[in-house]
Design a protein around this motif. Structure first.
Motif, PDB file in Angstrom:
ATOM      1  N   MET A 239       0.705  -1.414  -0.121  1.00 57.19           N
ATOM      2  CA  MET A 239      -0.091   0.019   0.073  1.00 57.19           C
ATOM      3  C   MET A 239       0.966   1.212  -0.056  1.00 57.19           C
ATOM      4  N   LYS A 240       1.908   1.133   0.817  1.00 62.03           N
ATOM      5  CA  LYS A 240       2.854   2.217   0.911  1.00 62.03           C
ATOM      6  C   LYS A 240       3.571   2.647  -0.551  1.00 62.03           C
ATOM      7  N   LEU A 241       3.974   1.631  -1.478  1.00 67.57           N
ATOM      8  CA  LEU A 241       4.400   1.777  -2.694  1.00 67.57           C
ATOM      9  C   LEU A 241       3.330   2.176  -3.511  1.00 67.57           C
ATOM     10  N   GLN A 242       2.065   2.022  -3.390  1.00 69.30           N
ATOM     11  CA  GLN A 242       0.892   2.785  -4.372  1.00 69.30           C
ATOM     12  C   GLN A 242       0.607   3.946  -3.877  1.00 69.30           C
ATOM     13  N   ARG A 243       0.735   4.261  -2.662  1.00 73.66           N
ATOM     14  CA  ARG A 243       0.606   5.503  -2.101  1.00 73.66           C
ATOM     15  C   ARG A 243       1.742   6.508  -2.633  1.00 73.66           C
ATOM     16  N   GLU A 244       2.870   6.093  -2.265  1.00 71.07           N
ATOM     17  CA  GLU A 244       3.960   7.010  -2.255  1.00 71.07           C
ATOM     18  C   GLU A 244       4.706   6.875  -3.601  1.00 71.07           C
ATOM     19  N   LEU A 245       4.605   6.132  -4.446  1.00 74.34           N
ATOM     20  CA  LEU A 245       5.358   5.960  -5.847  1.00 74.34           C
ATOM     21  C   LEU A 245       4.063   6.175  -6.755  1.00 74.34           C
ATOM     22  N   GLY A 246       2.897   5.958  -6.434  1.00 73.46           N
ATOM     23  CA  GLY A 246       1.746   5.743  -7.389  1.00 73.46           C
ATOM     24  C   GLY A 246       1.741   5.041  -8.626  1.00 73.46           C
ATOM     25  N   VAL A 247       2.443   3.757  -8.030  1.00 73.56           N
ATOM     26  CA  VAL A 247       2.489   2.565  -9.125  1.00 73.56           C
ATOM     27  C   VAL A 247       0.927   1.895  -9.264  1.00 73.56           C
ATOM     28  N   THR A 248       0.832   1.290 -10.602  1.00 69.58           N
ATOM     29  CA  THR A 248      -0.027   0.379 -10.787  1.00 69.58           C
ATOM     30  C   THR A 248       0.436  -0.993 -10.386  1.00 69.58           C
ATOM     31  N   SER A 249      -0.673  -1.714  -9.866  1.00 68.87           N
ATOM     32  CA  SER A 249      -0.177  -3.122  -9.243  1.00 68.87           C
ATOM     33  C   SER A 249      -1.208  -4.211  -9.796  1.00 68.87           C
ATOM     34  N   VAL A 250      -0.936  -5.360  -9.892  1.00 66.24           N
ATOM     35  CA  VAL A 250      -1.734  -6.438 -10.048  1.00 66.24           C
ATOM     36  C   VAL A 250      -1.160  -7.371  -8.905  1.00 66.24           C
ATOM     37  N   VAL A 251      -2.111  -7.698  -7.863  1.00 69.29           N
ATOM     38  CA  VAL A 251      -1.632  -8.569  -6.795  1.00 69.29           C
ATOM     39  C   VAL A 251      -2.357  -9.919  -7.025  1.00 69.29           C
ATOM     40  N   VAL A 252      -1.776 -11.162  -7.012  1.00 66.50           N
ATOM     41  CA  VAL A 252      -2.452 -12.312  -6.667  1.00 66.50           C
ATOM     42  C   VAL A 252      -2.284 -12.574  -5.277  1.00 66.50           C
ATOM     43  N   SER A 253      -3.683 -13.091  -4.614  1.00 68.09           N
ATOM     44  CA  SER A 253      -3.581 -13.326  -3.274  1.00 68.09           C
ATOM     45  C   SER A 253      -4.503 -14.393  -2.912  1.00 68.09           C
ATOM     46  N   HIS A 254      -3.965 -15.381  -1.829  1.00 64.65           N
ATOM     47  CA  HIS A 254      -5.053 -16.008  -1.438  1.00 64.65           C
ATOM     48  C   HIS A 254      -5.653 -15.410  -0.156  1.00 64.65           C
ATOM     49  N   ASP A 255      -5.011 -14.452   0.165  1.00 64.42           N
ATOM     50  CA  ASP A 255      -5.387 -13.807   1.484  1.00 64.42           C
ATOM     51  C   ASP A 255      -6.383 -12.777   1.392  1.00 64.42           C
ATOM     52  N   ILE A 256      -7.590 -13.056   1.451  1.00 61.80           N
ATOM     53  CA  ILE A 256      -8.855 -12.122   0.998  1.00 61.80           C
ATOM     54  C   ILE A 256      -8.721 -10.798   1.915  1.00 61.80           C
ATOM     55  N   ARG A 257      -8.448 -11.073   3.278  1.00 59.20           N
ATOM     56  CA  ARG A 257      -8.454  -9.575   4.048  1.00 59.20           C
ATOM     57  C   ARG A 257      -7.370  -8.928   3.537  1.00 59.20           C
ATOM     58  N   SER A 258      -6.105  -9.277   3.442  1.00 59.87           N
ATOM     59  CA  SER A 258      -5.143  -8.314   2.874  1.00 59.87           C
ATOM     60  C   SER A 258      -5.399  -7.684   1.479  1.00 59.87           C
ATOM     61  N   ALA A 259      -6.187  -8.595   0.883  1.00 63.44           N
ATOM     62  CA  ALA A 259      -6.442  -8.216  -0.372  1.00 63.44           C
ATOM     63  C   ALA A 259      -7.623  -7.233  -0.504  1.00 63.44           C
ATOM     64  N   PHE A 260      -8.354  -7.084   0.582  1.00 66.41           N
ATOM     65  CA  PHE A 260      -9.545  -6.246   0.512  1.00 66.41           C
ATOM     66  C   PHE A 260      -8.832  -4.798   1.143  1.00 66.41           C
ATOM     67  N   ARG A 261      -7.756  -5.045   1.827  1.00 69.10           N
ATOM     68  CA  ARG A 261      -7.132  -3.751   2.234  1.00 69.10           C
ATOM     69  C   ARG A 261      -6.467  -2.988   1.151  1.00 69.10           C
ATOM     70  N   MET A 262      -5.819  -3.816   0.175  1.00 65.97           N
ATOM     71  CA  MET A 262      -4.956  -2.825  -0.684  1.00 65.97           C
ATOM     72  C   MET A 262      -5.886  -2.765  -2.239  1.00 65.97           C
ATOM     73  N   ALA A 263      -6.804  -3.518  -2.227  1.00 62.47           N
ATOM     74  CA  ALA A 263      -7.305  -3.513  -3.588  1.00 62.47           C
ATOM     75  C   ALA A 263      -8.284  -2.209  -3.986  1.00 62.47           C
ATOM     76  N   THR A 264      -7.999  -1.691  -5.336  1.00 65.13           N
ATOM     77  CA  THR A 264      -9.012  -0.827  -5.637  1.00 65.13           C
ATOM     78  C   THR A 264     -10.186  -1.617  -6.451  1.00 65.13           C
ATOM     79  N   LYS A 265      -9.562  -2.587  -6.820  1.00 62.92           N
ATOM     80  CA  LYS A 265     -10.871  -3.553  -7.673  1.00 62.92           C
ATOM     81  C   LYS A 265     -10.201  -5.022  -7.067  1.00 62.92           C
ATOM     82  N   VAL A 266     -11.252  -5.779  -7.393  1.00 68.92           N
ATOM     83  CA  VAL A 266     -10.796  -7.192  -7.187  1.00 68.92           C
ATOM     84  C   VAL A 266     -11.598  -8.077  -8.343  1.00 68.92           C
ATOM     85  N   ALA A 267     -10.731  -8.913  -8.929  1.00 68.94           N
ATOM     86  CA  ALA A 267     -11.051  -9.899  -9.949  1.00 68.94           C
ATOM     87  C   ALA A 267     -11.323 -11.313  -9.304  1.00 68.94           C
TER      88      ALA A 267
END
Ligand SMILES: Nc1ncnc2c1ncn2[C@@H]1O[C@H](COP(=O)(O)OP(=O)(O)OP(=O)(O)O)[C@@H](O)[C@H]1O
Ligand SMILES: [Mg+2]
Lengths: 298, 270
Positions: A239-267
């Motif tokens: 989240m820090k990377l996204q906030r501070e550097l404004g990068v675009t990310s695609v995250v594959v995750s098993h952990d729905i909880r942290s996924a929800f914390r960082m996601a702008t969108k979920v697929a």
């Protein structure tokens, strides 16, 4: 020493971990997710502003299909706009890692197109693909650190390959990135990957992924197999990377909880298809049977 | 019946594709040697690993092979009262056949398996994907230095192997047969000279003895990289890759040695 103590302090984190253990039923999960989202409210709204400003999608999958021995992905479409974090979730073996490999063009789709910055990368030659990949940073599931090189050489690798930085500049950059991921540069720089703990490896993997200041970063299960505290630290890092550097990310995750914390969108991937693509709030509020089962499963 | 035919057809297609992949890999490895960027330090490191690292085993096998050759031939030659020819026999066998083949087999076992294991574990831990992602061509970074190093170092190892083998023969010839060292070396040279010369100064035996390890070096390194980079299925896959490398490279060395010998005999004995 692994400096896992991030803002909030160990106390808050321990309380969160306890909360996590207590949550068991589906409604409670959804409630907890809402709370988590609320806790990160400033970030989320910040991102919402950015999304409205954002223009073209940076990463776009357009009706992508791919089969190995049998179909893995069918008609997959989603896009990540500038500054967004798209989290891809789904059961094991549904092709989440395969999607990242398609974006990196380590694999070529049977049908459909993959666009990076609006450019179709499906038909690029091998050499051209190497160029496109320089815009991207990838954090592998098992970190994939080069085990014949020190931590320093690992993080310096993309810099040596693609920049004209001199030794001093490289060292400064490596230190900066190691500090960014909460590692003590002096301590770990000369260590070999085999001497690191799992959480440290992941963080070095992230440091290497961002060394070149990429515009887009892909993460393959950045938090899998880690304890809740380290999971929290790494989630905050992303989240820090996204906030501070404004990068675009695609995250594959098993952990729905942290996924929800960082996601702008979920697929959400299910049986070769994207069955849901939208904001975490929309997902948490969904009445779809499978989505509810999926959320309840965590 | 049709099923059997179908299976056979699939199998044949698989073999043809594999051979095609093998030669594509070999071609790319060589081609990249002439294109930027150059991974010079990787080349030096591999030359050290392959050459210096294999020196001990090559010295040991060469010396004992030379000794056993001298011992066996002394028994045979004694019956004809021709022990004078020990040097000729030892040098002919070492330079033309045993030097290259033994060095090849030893390096296949030691270096081939090592390369396959290393590249195989890099493959299953996604380090190969990581290289690609960081914009490096893994063939150029990993395969080219290994193939070049093997092409350079195997002939060098073979020359050393030949030399210690002939020295081993010398030890036995003087210890058991009482043949004077100077006489032994004179017969060694006679044998080399008897093979004829190319361009007046280069003994044909040397050409044969160097051409073979050059080819074997290519076989070992390309085979090892081929199986290493195709590894799938975790650590078990790595084990399979190393086994396949050693078996395939060893068989190829022995088979190709036969055909190279036949060609060279035809060329040099006109
Ligand atoms: N190179 C390959 N060759 C053949 N099949 C493959 C290959 N890569 C992946 N697959 C298959 O594709 C499917 C999806 O694999 P993938 O690794 O993308 O799953 P995943 O969603 O990342 O799973 P996990 O959550 O367990 O990591 C699996 O059934 C896998 O067996
Ligand atoms: Mg995966």
């Amino acid at each position: 020493m692994t400096s896992d103590d991030a803002p909030g302090g160990p106390g808050t984190q321990r309380r969160r971990a306890d909360d996590r253990a207590r949550v068991s039923t589906r409604t409670e999960v959804r409630e907890a997710i809402r709370t988590e989202i609320a806790a990160d409210a400033p970030t989320t709204s910040e991102m919402r502003v950015r999304r409205e400003n954002a223009g073209m999608p940076v990463i776009e999958l357009d009706h992508v299909s791919l089969a190995f021995d049998e179909p893995v992905l069918e008609e997959i479409s989603f896009a990540a706009n500038e500054g967004e974090t798209v989290v891809v979730v789904g059961e094991s073996g549904t092709g989440k890692s395969t999607i990242l490999k398609l974006i990196l063009r380590l694999l070529v789709p049977d049908k459909g197109r993959v666009l990076i910055d609006g450019e179709d990368i499906t038909h690029l030659s091998f050499e051209e693909a190497l160029k496109v990949r320089q815009k991207m940073g990838m954090v592998f599931q098992g970190a994939a650190l080069f085990d014949s090189m020190t931590v320093f050489e690992n993080v310096a690798y993309p810099l040596r390959e693609h920049t004209d930085l001199n030794e001093d500049e490289i060292e400064a950059r490596v230190r900066e990135k190691l500090q960014f991921v909460d590692l003590d540069a002096d301590q770990v720089m000369q260590m070999m990957p085999a001497e690191l703990s799992g959480g440290m490896r992941k963080r070095v993997g992230i440091a290497r992924g961002i060394a070149n200041n990429p515009e887009l970063i892909l993460y393959d299960e950045p938090t899998s197999g880690l304890d809740p505290l380290t999971t929290g630290t790494i989630t905050r890092l992303i989240m820090k990377l996204q906030r501070e550097l404004g990068v675009t990310s695609v995250v594959v995750s098993h952990d729905i909880r942290s996924a929800f914390r960082m996601a702008t969108k979920v697929a959400l991937l299910y049986e070769h298809h994207v069955v849901f693509f939208g904001t975490p709030e929309e997902m948490a509020g969904s009445d779809n049977e499978y989505i509810r089962d999926f959320l309840g499963g965590f | 019946m049709a099923n059997v035919f179908q299976r056979l057809n699939d199998w044949a297609k698989g073999v043809v594709l594999a051979i095609q992949d093998y030669f594509t890999l070999a071609w790319n490895a060589i081609r990249f040697a002439f294109a930027r960027p150059f991974y010079g330090s990787d080349l030096v490191q591999q030359m050290d690993a392959i050459g210096v690292g294999s020196l001990g085993i090559v010295l040991l096998t060469g010396f004992f092979t030379g000794m056993v050759l001298a011992l066996q031939s002394s028994v045979q030659l004694k019956t004809f009262g021709a022990t004078l020819y020990i040097g000729r026999l030892v040098s002919a066998s070492m330079i033309r056949e045993l030097g290259p083949v033994l060095a090849g087999l030893m390096v296949a076992g030691r270096v081939g398996s090592g390369i396959a294991a290393q590249l195989g574990s890099m493959k299953v831990t996604e380090q190969i994907d990581a290289l690609n992602t960081l914009g490096t061509d893994p063939i150029k970074k990993l395969v080219t230095p290994r193939v070049l190093a093997a092409l350079i170092m195997l002939p060098v190892l073979t020359i050393i192997n030949d030399l210690v083998g002939i020295i081993g023969g010398n030890v036995i010839a003087s210890a058991y047969v009482g043949l004077p060292t100077s006489l032994y070396w004179r017969t060694v040279w006679e044998q080399i000279a008897a093979g004829g010369f190319t361009f007046r100064y280069i003994p044909n035996d040397f050409i044969q003895g160097i051409a073979k390890p050059f080819v074997f070096g290519g076989i070992i390194s390309v085979t090892a990289c081929y199986y290493g980079l195709r590894t799938t299925g975790g650590t078990e896959g790595v084990g399979q890759a190393t086994t396949r490398t050693v078996v395939t490279a060893s068989v190829l060395i022995l088979v190709i040695d036969y055909f190279m010998t036949q060609v060279m005999l035809a060329v040099f004995s006109e």
